[in-house]
Motif scaffolding. Structure first.
Motif, short mmCIF file in Angstrom:
data_model
loop_
_atom_site.label_atom_id
_atom_site.label_comp_id
_atom_site.label_asym_id
_atom_site.label_seq_id
_atom_site.Cartn_x
_atom_site.Cartn_y
_atom_site.Cartn_z
N ALA A 142 0.82 -1.21 0.00
CA ALA A 142 0.00 0.00 0.00
C ALA A 142 0.85 1.26 0.00
N ASP A 143 2.11 1.13 0.41
CA ASP A 143 3.03 2.27 0.42
C ASP A 143 3.76 2.45 -0.90
N GLY A 313 -5.65 11.03 -3.24
CA GLY A 313 -4.52 10.56 -2.45
C GLY A 313 -3.23 10.72 -3.22
N TYR A 314 -2.23 11.29 -2.57
CA TYR A 314 -0.93 11.50 -3.22
C TYR A 314 0.17 11.36 -2.19
N ARG A 315 1.07 10.41 -2.41
CA ARG A 315 2.26 10.25 -1.59
C ARG A 315 3.44 10.73 -2.44
N PRO A 316 4.03 11.90 -2.12
CA PRO A 316 5.11 12.42 -2.96
C PRO A 316 6.21 11.39 -3.15
N GLY A 317 6.59 11.18 -4.41
CA GLY A 317 7.61 10.18 -4.72
C GLY A 317 8.99 10.64 -4.31
N GLU A 318 9.87 9.67 -4.09
CA GLU A 318 11.27 9.96 -3.78
C GLU A 318 12.10 10.14 -5.03
N ALA A 319 11.54 9.75 -6.16
CA ALA A 319 12.30 9.78 -7.41
C ALA A 319 11.34 9.94 -8.59
N THR A 320 11.89 10.20 -9.74
CA THR A 320 11.20 10.43 -11.00
C THR A 320 10.51 11.80 -10.99
N TYR A 321 9.95 12.17 -12.12
CA TYR A 321 9.14 13.39 -12.20
C TYR A 321 7.67 13.04 -12.43
N LEU A 322 7.26 11.91 -11.84
CA LEU A 322 5.92 11.39 -12.04
C LEU A 322 5.18 11.34 -10.71
N ALA A 323 3.90 11.71 -10.72
CA ALA A 323 3.07 11.71 -9.52
C ALA A 323 1.95 10.70 -9.71
N TRP A 324 1.82 9.79 -8.77
CA TRP A 324 0.81 8.72 -8.82
C TRP A 324 -0.36 9.14 -7.95
N LEU A 325 -1.50 9.36 -8.58
CA LEU A 325 -2.65 9.94 -7.91
C LEU A 325 -3.74 8.90 -7.71
N ASP A 326 -4.18 8.76 -6.47
CA ASP A 326 -5.28 7.86 -6.13
C ASP A 326 -6.58 8.67 -6.21
N CYS A 327 -7.31 8.45 -7.29
CA CYS A 327 -8.53 9.23 -7.56
C CYS A 327 -9.80 8.46 -7.26
N ARG A 328 -9.72 7.37 -6.54
CA ARG A 328 -10.89 6.52 -6.35
C ARG A 328 -12.02 7.23 -5.63
N ALA A 329 -11.68 8.17 -4.75
CA ALA A 329 -12.73 8.88 -3.99
C ALA A 329 -13.46 9.91 -4.84
N LEU A 330 -12.98 10.16 -6.07
CA LEU A 330 -13.64 11.15 -6.92
C LEU A 330 -14.87 10.58 -7.62
N GLY A 331 -15.03 9.27 -7.60
CA GLY A 331 -16.19 8.67 -8.25
C GLY A 331 -16.16 8.74 -9.76
#
Length: 388
Positions: A142-143, A313-331
């Motif tokens: 999950a992390d 949901g967004y956990r800032p990454g330690e590397a890359t220039y990519l952001a992984w966004l958890d949009c499940r709560a947006l419906g």
């Protein structure tokens, strides 16, 4: 150290829209593209100078020599304190994904199984399956980091299916941005050794580990003597259109390296090799300025989401220039990127293509100006405002 201007702040939207690459041509002009892994930067001047000089000199033939490997070796020593890119254990390959396939062809069977940690860079699925191999997922925790229990389960399944299974490791991880630690990598290597799994590490994002984290080369940890890493300067220096990469063998995999066919070794672009070598040799100040800008951008995105889209949901990454966004709560369903494109005219990378764990997610490219990140979040938030 020379302090250069943040390269992410140097180009206007009008200038960027004159580009003809995928990022700026796939979608209509009213769409803000934040999907594919291209950065909105001018090239580092040493790269421009080296490529211009080569073209003026007609130096546009086939690649040769060990200059690229030597440059990467020096870069790795300086940046990571690693002396593992021994030139005699390297070969040039066309690019990282093609190099991965070249390595897989000498260490695994085309009827075999390749383990990946999902969600993961989606071409892993397409390229590997195209060869006839089977993918076995070992979902991340999950992390967004390697889950050793899931990894062992996948290794056990892969080993039972047939001989010569492989593990395609993304280090650092795309799309979660996790910079795997030495402990995580050593534990993965021990499991690979236990189950007879050969490892190929995609380390294309290695130069893009951000402040507060460190990059650990897979081949630098114990138990990786028969593994491979494939590296390139392309992501860090925005050189996707100038293809070149290196395959690096562990000390026990030299015989396998020699079995990669000569045409694979001659397949990178000669101009690409020149560009990558110049980047590694002389682009350090530019890269430092970029990393500082990306660090600013991930903080900016954190604040913007908290203010305008707290459901994401967004956990800032330690590397890359990519952001992984958890949009499940947006419906917005399984593929929020599709809905945000239609409603908000902002293009993100579709989460489901990254495999298990991608449903309800989207990937956003932070390799752009703060103004465009702000505009992207504004469009996303506005697209969710009920019509009155």
């Amino acid at each position: 150290m020379t302090h250069l201007t943040n390269p992410l702040r140097r180009l206007s939207l009008e200038q960027l829209r004159t580009r003809t690459s995928e990022k700026w041509r796939v979608y209509p002009g009213d769409v803000l593209p934040m999907f594919v892994a291209e950065m909105d930067v001018p090239l580092a001047e040493p790269i421009v100078d080296a490529v211009t000089a080569a073209v003026r000199n007609g130096d546009t033939g086939y690649p040769a020599g060990t200059g690229y490997a030597e440059a990467f070796d020096d870069f790795a020593r300086e940046r990571w304190g690693w002396d593992g890119i021994a030139v005699e254990r390297t070969t040039m390959v066309a690019d990282v994904m093609q190099g991965i396939l070249d390595v897989l062809d000498v260490i695994s069977d085309r009827t075999g199984t390749v383990v990946v940690n999902s969600p993961v860079y989606f071409p892993f699925y397409d390229f590997v399956r195209h060869t006839g191999r089977t993918i076995e997922e070992a979902p991340l925790g999950a992390d967004g980091r390697i889950d050793l229990t899931n990894l062992e389960t996948a290794f056990r399944i892969a080993a039972k299916r047939g001989p010569r299974p492989a593990y395609l490791l993304c280090n650092p991880q795309n799309p979660t941005g996790a910079a795997h630690t030495a402990g995580e990598l050593a534990a993965a290597a021990a499991l690979a050794g236990r189950y007879g799994v050969r490892v190929v590490a995609d380390e294309i994002h290695a130069p893009l580990v951000l402040p507060g984290a460190a990059f650990t080369p897979y081949l630098s940890v114990a138990g990786t003597g028969n593994a491979f890493a494939v590296l390139s300067a392309s992501k860090a220096f925005n050189l996707a259109g100038l293809k070149a990469a290196l395959a690096v063998a562990g000390p026990d995999a030299v015989d396998d390296l020699a079995r990669i066919p000569w045409w694979a070794k001659e397949s990178p672009s000669h101009i690409g090799v020149i560009a990558h070598t110049a980047a590694l040799r002389e682009g350090g100040d530019w890269l430092d300025a970029l990393l500082a800008g990306l660090d600013d951008n991930r903080r900016l995105l954190t604040g913007l989401l908290a203010e305008h889209l707290p459901q994401v949901g967004y956990r800032p990454g330690e590397a890359t220039y990519l952001a992984w966004l958890d949009c499940r709560a947006l419906g917005l369903g399984d593929d929020p990127a599709a809905a945000l494109l239609e409603r908000g005219r902002v293009a993100l990378a579709s989460g489901p293509v990254f495999g298990t764990g991608g449903t309800g997610h989207a990937r956003l490219n932070l390799g752009t100006s703060p103004e465009l990140i702000t505009e992207a979040v504004r469009r996303m938030a506005h697209s969710l405002t009920p019509l009155t």
